[in-house]
Design an enzyme around this catalytic site. Structure first.
Site, PDB file in Angstrom:
ATOM      1  N   GLU A  90      -0.526 -17.735  -8.704  1.00 31.72           N
ATOM      2  CA  GLU A  90       0.367 -16.948  -9.555  1.00 31.72           C
ATOM      3  C   GLU A  90       1.843 -17.264  -9.313  1.00 31.72           C
ATOM      4  O   GLU A  90       2.712 -16.718  -9.990  1.00 31.72           O
ATOM      5  CB  GLU A  90       0.120 -15.450  -9.338  1.00 31.72           C
ATOM      6  CG  GLU A  90      -1.227 -14.994  -9.839  1.00 31.72           C
ATOM      7  CD  GLU A  90      -1.417 -13.489  -9.747  1.00 31.72           C
ATOM      8  OE1 GLU A  90      -0.416 -12.745  -9.642  1.00 31.72           O
ATOM      9  OE2 GLU A  90      -2.578 -13.049  -9.792  1.00 31.72           O
ATOM     10  N   TYR A 142       0.844  -1.196   0.000  1.00 30.04           N
ATOM     11  CA  TYR A 142       0.000   0.000   0.000  1.00 30.04           C
ATOM     12  C   TYR A 142       0.880   1.247   0.000  1.00 30.04           C
ATOM     13  O   TYR A 142       0.596   2.219  -0.706  1.00 30.04           O
ATOM     14  CB  TYR A 142      -0.937  -0.009   1.215  1.00 30.04           C
ATOM     15  CG  TYR A 142      -1.877  -1.184   1.207  1.00 30.04           C
ATOM     16  CD1 TYR A 142      -3.053  -1.152   0.470  1.00 30.04           C
ATOM     17  CD2 TYR A 142      -1.583  -2.344   1.926  1.00 30.04           C
ATOM     18  CE1 TYR A 142      -3.914  -2.234   0.445  1.00 30.04           C
ATOM     19  CE2 TYR A 142      -2.437  -3.438   1.905  1.00 30.04           C
ATOM     20  CZ  TYR A 142      -3.597  -3.380   1.161  1.00 30.04           C
ATOM     21  OH  TYR A 142      -4.440  -4.457   1.140  1.00 30.04           O
ATOM     22  N   ASN A 162     -12.211  -1.942  -4.780  1.00 30.09           N
ATOM     23  CA  ASN A 162     -12.076  -2.303  -6.187  1.00 30.09           C
ATOM     24  C   ASN A 162     -13.296  -3.127  -6.611  1.00 30.09           C
ATOM     25  O   ASN A 162     -13.532  -4.196  -6.073  1.00 30.09           O
ATOM     26  CB  ASN A 162     -10.783  -3.119  -6.362  1.00 30.09           C
ATOM     27  CG  ASN A 162     -10.663  -3.763  -7.720  1.00 30.09           C
ATOM     28  OD1 ASN A 162     -11.307  -3.357  -8.688  1.00 30.09           O
ATOM     29  ND2 ASN A 162      -9.840  -4.794  -7.806  1.00 30.09           N
ATOM     30  N   CYS A 178      -6.206  -6.498  -7.133  1.00 26.87           N
ATOM     31  CA  CYS A 178      -6.024  -5.954  -5.790  1.00 26.87           C
ATOM     32  C   CYS A 178      -5.433  -6.992  -4.840  1.00 26.87           C
ATOM     33  O   CYS A 178      -4.847  -6.631  -3.809  1.00 26.87           O
ATOM     34  CB  CYS A 178      -7.335  -5.385  -5.252  1.00 26.87           C
ATOM     35  SG  CYS A 178      -8.739  -6.503  -5.374  1.00 26.87           S
ATOM     36  N   HIS A 179      -5.531  -8.271  -5.185  1.00 26.58           N
ATOM     37  CA  HIS A 179      -4.952  -9.317  -4.341  1.00 26.58           C
ATOM     38  C   HIS A 179      -3.429  -9.257  -4.312  1.00 26.58           C
ATOM     39  O   HIS A 179      -2.810  -9.856  -3.445  1.00 26.58           O
ATOM     40  CB  HIS A 179      -5.422 -10.705  -4.803  1.00 26.58           C
ATOM     41  CG  HIS A 179      -5.041 -11.037  -6.210  1.00 26.58           C
ATOM     42  ND1 HIS A 179      -5.792 -10.616  -7.294  1.00 26.58           N
ATOM     43  CD2 HIS A 179      -4.001 -11.740  -6.714  1.00 26.58           C
ATOM     44  CE1 HIS A 179      -5.216 -11.053  -8.399  1.00 26.58           C
ATOM     45  NE2 HIS A 179      -4.136 -11.735  -8.078  1.00 26.58           N
TER      46      HIS A 179
END
Length: 176
Positions: free
Chosen positions: A160, A99, A125, A133-134
């Site tokens: 991922e 962030y 989001n 956003c993850h």
């Protein structure tokens, strides 16, 4: 007019919204702020080009296959939130940011931003997964702040291939 369709996925039922031209929403069933940006004029209609593109992209994503072109996206939100969501789209597959780094990038672009304000925009989001956003984590490595649930965030990052060493699930917080 807002059109809706549902799609099963490994993280739960996905609910997609479109204005007929672009994807305007993607929520994991039961997530915080579920369908918060939907109009009142809603119709089920899964037979739309943006839905076809989104389903193709999401199917490839969950199968860990090469990703096709992203469907057109049109999230609804303030100019600040739009700026944050654009930053999220720049986070590469398999990587994370914090962030604080997002806030710093926005400030470098002349946009007044604190990490907490960025966190609010990330949390709201309206197009989960497609706008990733993850991929945003706490500066200390905590997997915090995912409206879809921390365990789903962890699942998406593992899918991922993100190096999860040094990351942890918080014991308390608002987005568990």
């Amino acid at each position: 007019m807002t059109y809706l369709m549902k799609m099963p996925s490994p993280v739960g039922q996905l609910h997609l919204a479109s204005d007929g031209e672009a994807i305007t929403g993607l929520w994991i069933e039961g997530q915080k702020y579920f369908a918060a940006t939907l109009d009142s004029d809603i119709r089920e209609q899964p037979e739309l080009p943006p839905f076809y593109q989104a389903v193709d992209w999401l199917t490839a994503y969950f199968a860990q296959k090469p990703l096709p072109l992203m469907p057109p996206l049109a999230p609804k939100g303030s100019s600040f939130r739009q700026a944050v969501w654009q930053q999220l789209l720049a986070i590469p597959y398999g990587f994370t940011t914090t962030y604080g780094r997002l806030a710093s990038t926005l400030r470098d672009a002349g946009i007044s931003a604190a990490a907490q304000a960025v966190g609010g925009a990330v949390g709201h989001n309206p197009i989960s997964i497609l706008i990733p956003c993850h991929r945003v984590v706490g500066a200390d490595g905590s997997l915090t702040g995912y409206a879809g649930g921390i365990h789903i965030k962890e699942q998406l990052l593992e899918l991922e291939g993100v190096d999860m060493r040094g990351m942890y699930l918080p014991k308390k917080g608002t987005a568990l």
